[in-house]
Design an enzyme around this catalytic site. Structure first.
Site, mmCIF file in Angstrom:
data_model
loop_
_atom_site.group_PDB
_atom_site.id
_atom_site.type_symbol
_atom_site.label_atom_id
_atom_site.label_comp_id
_atom_site.label_asym_id
_atom_site.label_seq_id
_atom_site.Cartn_x
_atom_site.Cartn_y
_atom_site.Cartn_z
ATOM 1 N N TYR A 52 56.804 26.624 80.381
ATOM 2 C CA TYR A 52 57.702 27.772 79.932
ATOM 3 C C TYR A 52 59.127 27.679 80.216
ATOM 4 O O TYR A 52 59.856 28.605 79.363
ATOM 5 C CB TYR A 52 57.037 29.158 80.814
ATOM 6 C CG TYR A 52 55.773 29.222 80.247
ATOM 7 C CD1 TYR A 52 55.419 30.009 78.797
ATOM 8 C CD2 TYR A 52 54.400 28.970 80.779
ATOM 9 C CE1 TYR A 52 54.138 30.322 78.395
ATOM 10 C CE2 TYR A 52 53.173 29.155 80.328
ATOM 11 C CZ TYR A 52 53.205 29.723 79.087
ATOM 12 O OH TYR A 52 51.828 29.980 78.640
ATOM 13 N N HIS A 104 52.140 40.148 74.490
ATOM 14 C CA HIS A 104 51.759 39.015 75.390
ATOM 15 C C HIS A 104 53.012 38.349 76.303
ATOM 16 O O HIS A 104 52.876 37.493 76.744
ATOM 17 C CB HIS A 104 51.581 37.823 74.461
ATOM 18 C CG HIS A 104 50.458 37.841 73.331
ATOM 19 N ND1 HIS A 104 49.966 37.075 72.492
ATOM 20 C CD2 HIS A 104 49.292 38.702 73.770
ATOM 21 C CE1 HIS A 104 48.827 37.337 71.765
ATOM 22 N NE2 HIS A 104 48.435 38.480 72.622
ATOM 23 N N CYS A 112 55.343 38.122 90.585
ATOM 24 C CA CYS A 112 55.125 37.509 92.068
ATOM 25 C C CYS A 112 53.525 37.153 92.036
ATOM 26 O O CYS A 112 52.872 38.114 91.805
ATOM 27 C CB CYS A 112 55.452 38.534 92.880
ATOM 28 S SG CYS A 112 54.930 38.164 94.575
ATOM 29 N N CYS A 115 52.160 39.950 94.867
ATOM 30 C CA CYS A 115 51.895 41.377 94.762
ATOM 31 C C CYS A 115 51.744 41.635 93.303
ATOM 32 O O CYS A 115 51.769 42.874 92.842
ATOM 33 C CB CYS A 115 52.972 42.149 95.456
ATOM 34 S SG CYS A 115 54.515 42.027 94.785
ATOM 35 N N CYS A 129 60.529 37.262 96.884
ATOM 36 C CA CYS A 129 59.951 38.577 96.181
ATOM 37 C C CYS A 129 60.504 39.835 96.963
ATOM 38 O O CYS A 129 60.004 39.910 98.284
ATOM 39 C CB CYS A 129 58.457 38.694 95.843
ATOM 40 S SG CYS A 129 57.842 40.572 95.320
ATOM 41 N N CYS A 132 57.255 41.890 98.681
ATOM 42 C CA CYS A 132 56.249 41.499 99.462
ATOM 43 C C CYS A 132 56.722 40.175 100.294
ATOM 44 O O CYS A 132 56.078 39.662 101.124
ATOM 45 C CB CYS A 132 54.961 41.207 98.933
ATOM 46 S SG CYS A 132 55.078 39.742 97.750
ATOM 47 N N GLY A 168 54.035 36.885 59.985
ATOM 48 C CA GLY A 168 53.773 35.441 60.391
ATOM 49 C C GLY A 168 52.974 35.399 61.745
ATOM 50 O O GLY A 168 53.223 34.625 62.942
ATOM 51 N N ASN A 194 53.488 36.130 54.995
ATOM 52 C CA ASN A 194 53.100 35.013 55.555
ATOM 53 C C ASN A 194 53.320 33.687 54.889
ATOM 54 O O ASN A 194 53.390 34.003 53.440
ATOM 55 C CB ASN A 194 51.524 34.830 56.162
ATOM 56 C CG ASN A 194 51.231 33.943 57.168
ATOM 57 O OD1 ASN A 194 51.584 32.688 57.205
ATOM 58 N ND2 ASN A 194 50.345 34.462 58.210
HETATM 59 P P1 OAD Z 1 50.267 31.000 64.901
HETATM 60 O O1 OAD Z 1 50.901 29.729 65.456
HETATM 61 O O2 OAD Z 1 48.553 31.126 65.314
HETATM 62 O O3 OAD Z 1 50.395 31.417 63.686
HETATM 63 C C1 OAD Z 1 51.824 31.341 62.974
HETATM 64 C C2 OAD Z 1 51.581 32.022 61.543
HETATM 65 O O4 OAD Z 1 52.775 32.032 61.023
HETATM 66 C C3 OAD Z 1 50.798 31.028 60.607
HETATM 67 O O5 OAD Z 1 49.791 32.112 59.991
HETATM 68 C C4 OAD Z 1 51.770 30.595 59.726
HETATM 69 O O6 OAD Z 1 51.223 30.434 58.335
HETATM 70 C C5 OAD Z 1 52.789 31.653 59.778
HETATM 71 N N1 OAD Z 1 54.369 31.256 59.298
HETATM 72 C C6 OAD Z 1 54.860 30.144 59.753
HETATM 73 N N2 OAD Z 1 56.056 30.214 59.514
HETATM 74 C C7 OAD Z 1 56.298 31.188 58.728
HETATM 75 C C8 OAD Z 1 57.466 31.756 58.325
HETATM 76 N N3 OAD Z 1 58.558 31.243 58.084
HETATM 77 N N4 OAD Z 1 57.345 33.089 57.590
HETATM 78 C C9 OAD Z 1 56.137 33.566 57.614
HETATM 79 N N5 OAD Z 1 55.127 32.979 58.228
HETATM 80 C C10 OAD Z 1 55.221 31.813 58.656
HETATM 81 O O7 OAD Z 1 51.007 32.264 65.702
HETATM 82 P P2 OAD Z 1 50.633 33.608 66.291
HETATM 83 O O8 OAD Z 1 49.426 34.193 65.249
HETATM 84 O O9 OAD Z 1 51.728 34.283 66.724
HETATM 85 O O10 OAD Z 1 49.353 33.584 72.489
HETATM 86 O O11 OAD Z 1 49.705 33.218 67.527
HETATM 87 C C11 OAD Z 1 49.405 34.448 67.971
HETATM 88 C C12 OAD Z 1 49.010 33.835 69.812
HETATM 89 O O12 OAD Z 1 48.202 32.531 69.996
HETATM 90 C C13 OAD Z 1 50.277 33.610 70.204
HETATM 91 O O13 OAD Z 1 50.938 35.104 70.890
HETATM 92 C C14 OAD Z 1 49.931 32.674 71.377
HETATM 93 C C15 OAD Z 1 48.908 31.839 70.726
HETATM 94 O O14 OAD Z 1 48.084 31.384 71.619
HETATM 95 C C16 OAD Z 1 49.501 33.425 73.779
HETATM 96 O O15 OAD Z 1 50.065 32.538 74.388
HETATM 97 C C17 OAD Z 1 48.596 34.464 74.938
#
Ligand code: OAD
Length: 231
Positions: A52, A104, A112, A115, A129, A132, A168, A194
């Site tokens: 991260y 998310h 922390c 706590c 922290c 705590c 997206g 998308n």
């Molecule tokens: P994904 O990586 O699953 O999907 C990204 C989407 O963006 C795909 O459907 C692509 O087709 C689309 N895409 C890519 N480039 C683009 C552009 N320039 N314009 C428009 N669309 C585009 O990402 P998320 O759906 O955000 O969670 O993933 C959902 C969650 O899965 C995330 O928040 C994360 C991950 O695990 C956690 O980490 C808890």
């Protein structure tokens, strides 16, 4: 008009931030179980913090793109817009969005370990922290198996909205993947932006294919123009 916008990693792709599931996405290069679960964090907190922290460095060098600015423009246009993002970057805020629900979590905060109190990332680099005395912090990111934030507010706004816009996101991760179905059930108009059809594209009445930075600003300008008198 009451509008709910849901954004995913695709909206930040044109800002140079990797998505999760596209070719070369983060989940193709990292094991989800290692970096996005509580168990992975307990096994090896340093790997998780490093993952991260690297992401945070990438985000801090990135700038919002035209799609982020168009979202902010729509929010300020007089319509009642709830912006929900699955993204943990701060590019919506940087683009001037007045309010953002980070379901998310966010790279800008940590929690922390002891706590659960939240702190700004920078506050915690060299201190314990203040609540705590705990010395270790985890990213304030919702991992698999954990409950996303703001769900009550999001659910209530989707039930009331006239229009649901998804930008997206692949529709792979619940509960966000279920929002379009709920909006349709409640008679909202649903639109997807998308580069390709998402997993739940059947719930969208309109699908606009292409890069969000190119398609969404054009759509927003037209929408604001045609709805000027009916806000
Ligand atoms: P994904 O990586 O699953 O999907 C990204 C989407 O963006 C795909 O459907 C692509 O087709 C689309 N895409 C890519 N480039 C683009 C552009 N320039 N314009 C428009 N669309 C585009 O990402 P998320 O759906 O955000 O969670 O993933 C959902 C969650 O899965 C995330 O928040 C994360 C991950 O695990 C956690 O980490 C808890």
């Amino acid at each position: 008009m009451k509008i709910v916008i849901l954004t995913g990693a695709g909206i930040s792709a044109e800002s140079g931030i990797s998505t999760f599931r596209d070719t070369d996405g983060l989940w193709n290069n990292h094991n989800v179980q290692d970096v996005a679960t509580l168990e992975g964090y307990h096994r090896n907190p340093d790997i998780v913090r490093g993952f991260y922290s690297d992401l945070r460095t990438k985000v801090s060098n990135a700038s919002p793109n035209a799609a982020h600015y168009a979202v902010a423009k729509l929010q300020k246009s007089g319509h009642d817009v709830t912006l929900v993002t699955q993204n943990i970057d701060d590019l919506h805020e940087e683009a001037g969005s007045p309010s953002v629900l980070h379901m998310h979590g966010s790279l800008d905060k940590v929690r922390c370990d002891l706590c659960n109190e939240k702190h700004l990332y920078l506050e915690t680099l060299n201190r314990a922290c203040p609540f705590c005395g705990g010395q270790t912090f985890r990213p304030d990111v919702v991992w698999f198996g954990e409950q996303p934030y703001h769900l009550t507010e999001i659910d209530s706004d989707i039930r009331k909205c006239n229009m649901f816009i998804s930008i997206g996101t692949s529709g792979n991760v619940y509960p966000a993947a279920g929002f379009a179905k709920l909006a349709v059930k409640k008679m909202g108009y649903t639109i997807e932006f998308n580069t390709s059809l998402s997993e739940n594209s059947r719930y969208f009445k309109e699908r606009i294919l292409g890069k969000a930075g190119e398609t969404f600003p054009v759509w927003v300008d037209k929408f604001i123009e045609t709805t000027k008198c009916s806000n």
